[in-house]
Design an enzyme around this catalytic site. Structure first.
Site, short mmCIF file in Angstrom:
data_model
loop_
_atom_site.label_atom_id
_atom_site.label_comp_id
_atom_site.label_asym_id
_atom_site.label_seq_id
_atom_site.Cartn_x
_atom_site.Cartn_y
_atom_site.Cartn_z
N THR A 59 0.84 -1.21 0.00
CA THR A 59 0.00 0.00 0.00
C THR A 59 0.87 1.25 0.00
O THR A 59 0.59 2.23 -0.70
CB THR A 59 -0.90 0.00 1.26
OG1 THR A 59 -1.67 -1.20 1.23
CG2 THR A 59 -1.82 1.20 1.31
N ASP A 89 3.11 -8.38 10.61
CA ASP A 89 4.44 -8.98 10.40
C ASP A 89 5.57 -8.10 10.94
O ASP A 89 6.68 -8.59 11.11
CB ASP A 89 4.68 -9.23 8.91
CG ASP A 89 3.87 -10.39 8.37
OD1 ASP A 89 3.02 -10.90 9.11
OD2 ASP A 89 4.08 -10.77 7.20
N ARG A 92 4.05 -35.14 23.00
CA ARG A 92 4.12 -34.90 21.55
C ARG A 92 5.03 -33.73 21.22
O ARG A 92 5.33 -32.90 22.08
CB ARG A 92 2.73 -34.53 21.02
CG ARG A 92 1.81 -35.71 20.92
CD ARG A 92 0.42 -35.24 20.57
NE ARG A 92 -0.44 -36.39 20.33
CZ ARG A 92 -1.76 -36.36 20.44
NH1 ARG A 92 -2.38 -35.23 20.79
NH2 ARG A 92 -2.47 -37.43 20.18
#
Ligand code: F6P
Length: 362
Positions: A119, A141, A176
């Site tokens: 932009t 980000d 896990r």
């Protein structure tokens, strides 16, 4: 002097956009007595029949805690390379003269564009083509240069940190390895800061191509020390040293930019195969972009909006507002879009992670 200012939000949405819109309207109306109009759906609102609405004090009442953008946004309609369908084919054409003409027909004196790299690049070109522009940096980000931080990022780090806290207990119960894929195309800010805050064991960022052997060794070392589970945070733009960024299989793009996704699954599959452990993948995706902004982002967005109005008052165009230390300043838009703000592989954050025993895939 009475003025009309226009505002649009472009690119992917992020928490805090409504705080910016509200601050622009309140400061323009209350401090200067100006009129504000909102352009709808990013630059798309200035192509063809303009999409716009009046933004008075009533229009922005109650929007501060709301995620998204009341004006809508688009990360497809780049007016410099605008997709038009002709006889079943899509051609990209430059419609910037139409955008400038529509802007002038609306009687606006200046346009405040709130967006990321894409932009702001458009804003800089339109400034060169005669549209008085002010930019406000936005992206979860945090990859924009010339500002210490963009608004939206703090909220995203909070969302990921909460997810990591929640995943710890289930990972431990089942022994896990949980691989959590987070946003970050080119920059690993979300991954590294949320990984630090959420106590990840391994963090993979685009700035450090990863070695699967190093990742597996780190998991084995944890096992030898009595930890039977591990949490891996991988930015969507992270990639193996001997490979490339992992793209989505579908052909969808944004402004011609391919969509990323899949590194989490790749890492989880490799770990399962090499170590014979159970792995699960969690892709946090747009959860990181949605919902209510953090107090930090509400305040930063508001301060950015106020400063943008101030720049219009001083007719200081072609500038982007930015945070430097504790101060809101302004910089050339052109300087902000020259390259990206990336995590330094040998900087303070990566150093802190490694000092804490977090493996960075190397
Ligand atoms: O730029 C912010 C971002 O969240 C990137 O990390 C991600 O690749 C992209 O937006 C996703 O955009 P979309 O909304 O088009 O899926």
């Amino acid at each position: 002097m009475s003025r009309t200012i226009a505002i649009l939000t472009g690119g992917g949405d992020c928490p805090g956009l409504n705080a910016v819109i509200r601050a622009v309207v309140r400061s323009a109306v209350l401090q200067h007595g100006w009129r504000v109009i909102g352009i709808e759906d990013g630059f798309d609102g200035l192509v063809g029949e303009p999409g716009w609405r009046e933004l008075d004090l009533a229009a922005v009442r109650g929007i501060l805690p709301r995620g998204g953008t009341i004006l809508g946004t688009s990360n497809r309609g780049n007016p410099l390379s605008y997709p038009v369908k002709e006889g079943g084919e899509t051609r990209l054409i430059d419609v910037s003269s139409e955008v400038v003409a529509n802007f002038r027909a609306l009687g606006a004196d200046a346009l405040i564009a709130v967006g990321g790299d894409g932009t702001l690049k458009i804003a800089r070109t339109l400034q060169d083509r005669g549209m008085p522009m002010v930019g406000i940096p936005k992206t979860i980000d945090n990859d924009l240069r010339c500002t210490d931080v963009t608004f939206g990022y703090n909220t995203a780090v909070g969302v990921v940190t909460e997810a990591l806290d929640r995943l710890h207990s289930t990972a431990e119960s089942h022994q896990r390895v949980m691989v959590v894929e987070v946003m970050g195309r080119d920059a690993g800010w979300i991954a590294i800061e949320s990984g630090l805050a959420g106590s990840a064991d391994i963090i993979l960022i685009p700035e450090i191509p990863f070695d699967m052997r190093a990742v597996c060794d780190a998991i084995l070392r944890r096992r030898q020390m009595g930890s039977r589970f591990s949490i891996v945070v991988a930015a969507e733009g992270a990639f193996p040293a001997e490979g490339e960024k992992i793209l989505r299989k579908s052909a969808e793009t944004n402004l011609g930019v391919e969509r990323l996704g899949g590194v989490g699954q790749l890492v989880a599959d490799e770990i399962a195969e090499r170590l014979e452990v159970e792995t699960r993948v969690v892709v946090l995706g747009h959860v990181q972009r949605g919902g209510t902004p953090s107090p930090f982002d509400r305040i930063l967005g508001s301060r950015f909006g106020i400063r943008a109005v101030d720049l219009v008052a001083r007719q200081k165009y072609g500038r982007m507002v930015a945070l430097r230390g504790r101060d809101v300043i302004d910089v050339e838009i052109g300087d902000a879009v020259m390259g990206l703000n990336l995590v330094d592989p040998e900087g303070g954050l990566t150093g802190a992670a490694e000092a804490l025993g977090i493996n960075l895939g190397r």
